[in-house]
Design a protein around this motif. Structure first.
Motif, PDB file in Angstrom:
ATOM      1  N   UNK A  82      42.555  44.221  45.213  1.00  0.00           N
ATOM      2  CA  UNK A  82      42.235  42.853  45.611  1.00  0.00           C
ATOM      3  C   UNK A  82      42.419  41.865  44.463  1.00  0.00           C
ATOM      4  N   UNK A  83      42.144  42.282  43.237  1.00  0.00           N
ATOM      5  CA  UNK A  83      42.332  41.377  42.099  1.00  0.00           C
ATOM      6  C   UNK A  83      43.802  40.961  41.985  1.00  0.00           C
ATOM      7  N   UNK A  84      44.703  41.908  42.140  1.00  0.00           N
ATOM      8  CA  UNK A  84      46.134  41.593  42.061  1.00  0.00           C
ATOM      9  C   UNK A  84      46.569  40.735  43.250  1.00  0.00           C
ATOM     10  N   UNK A 104      48.069  36.951  42.815  1.00  0.00           N
ATOM     11  CA  UNK A 104      49.378  36.568  43.353  1.00  0.00           C
ATOM     12  C   UNK A 104      49.246  35.447  44.365  1.00  0.00           C
ATOM     13  N   UNK A 105      48.242  35.519  45.236  1.00  0.00           N
ATOM     14  CA  UNK A 105      48.038  34.469  46.239  1.00  0.00           C
ATOM     15  C   UNK A 105      47.774  33.127  45.563  1.00  0.00           C
ATOM     16  N   UNK A 106      46.979  33.123  44.513  1.00  0.00           N
ATOM     17  CA  UNK A 106      46.679  31.873  43.810  1.00  0.00           C
ATOM     18  C   UNK A 106      47.931  31.299  43.156  1.00  0.00           C
ATOM     19  N   UNK A 107      48.741  32.163  42.565  1.00  0.00           N
ATOM     20  CA  UNK A 107      49.981  31.695  41.951  1.00  0.00           C
ATOM     21  C   UNK A 107      50.918  31.131  43.008  1.00  0.00           C
ATOM     22  N   UNK A 108      50.994  31.800  44.159  1.00  0.00           N
ATOM     23  CA  UNK A 108      51.870  31.317  45.233  1.00  0.00           C
ATOM     24  C   UNK A 108      51.358  30.000  45.811  1.00  0.00           C
ATOM     25  N   UNK A 109      50.046  29.881  45.973  1.00  0.00           N
ATOM     26  CA  UNK A 109      49.481  28.612  46.458  1.00  0.00           C
ATOM     27  C   UNK A 109      49.842  27.483  45.498  1.00  0.00           C
ATOM     28  N   UNK A 139      40.095  37.923  36.409  1.00  0.00           N
ATOM     29  CA  UNK A 139      39.973  38.551  35.102  1.00  0.00           C
ATOM     30  C   UNK A 139      38.589  39.163  34.975  1.00  0.00           C
ATOM     31  N   UNK A 140      38.391  39.980  33.952  1.00  0.00           N
ATOM     32  CA  UNK A 140      37.082  40.602  33.775  1.00  0.00           C
ATOM     33  C   UNK A 140      36.091  39.595  33.208  1.00  0.00           C
TER      34      UNK A 140
END
Length: 191
Positions: free
Chosen positions: A74-76, A80-85, A138-139
């Motif tokens: 889910x983190x990945x 990726x979804x945030x970068x695409x948005x 991120x952690x």
């Protein structure tokens, strides 16, 4: 399919109206994760795990197991979804900054990160470090270290032993030119 900036969507990703959809095969099962482009939250809106279309097809697990669930990154997917948005011009300022801040190395990047941290402190979040870690994929330790370093570098100010609640003059200098955006977002720069 391409984004508004002309970039191809990564394999397994597609747009369907106002939804950004990620599809993958997971040990023989079909995974579908849906994110809404205009959602006010960072994570997916739904997650579906379906069996193969052929009811006699072989799958590598005995149904939907804890092991199967743990194998979903889910983190990945969120990152990726945030970068695409952001590429689609459909992100909030927080998501856009998140894409920039996967690595924090320059003074400007520390100032940007400090601004986001102060914004969350001022909004009353009990754990702004946890909120940033979740939002940025991120952690918590990574974000905590960055906040400590930003304070040590002179970008954050506040009472000792308490969350920093304002930016320093040094941070504001590195954010010059962002004043219009800060005004729209509520002036998180501490002025």
């Amino acid at each position: 399919m391409t984004t508004s900036s002309g970039e191809e969507l990564p394999e397994g990703w597609r747009l369907d109206g106002e939804q950004l959809i990620h599809e993958a095969e997971l040990h023989g099962w079909k995974l579908t994760v849906v994110s809404w482009l205009d959602a006010p939250w960072d994570g997916p809106a739904s997650l579906h795990i379906d069996p193969p279309d052929d009811p006699h097809a072989r799958v590598d697990t005995d149904g939907i197991t804890a092991e199967l669930m743990r194998s979903i990154s889910l983190a990945e997917i969120r990152r990726t979804a945030k970068e695409l948005r952001a590429c689609l011009g459909r992100s909030t300022d927080e998501a856009t900054v998140a894409a920039v801040l996967q690595r924090v190395e320059t003074d400007r990047e520390y100032a940007l990160m400090a601004r986001e941290y102060v914004r969350l402190v001022r909004q009353g979040y009990r754990s702004p470090v946890t909120r940033l870690a979740t939002a940025w994929g991120l952690s918590r330790n990574t974000i905590s270290g960055r906040v400590r370093r930003a304070r040590a570098m002179g970008f954050l100010d506040g009472s000792p032993g308490r969350p920093a609640d304002r930016l320093t003059e040094k941070a504001r200098r590195h954010l010059e030119g962002d004043d219009a955006r800060d005004g729209e977002r509520g002036g998180a720069d501490g002025r």
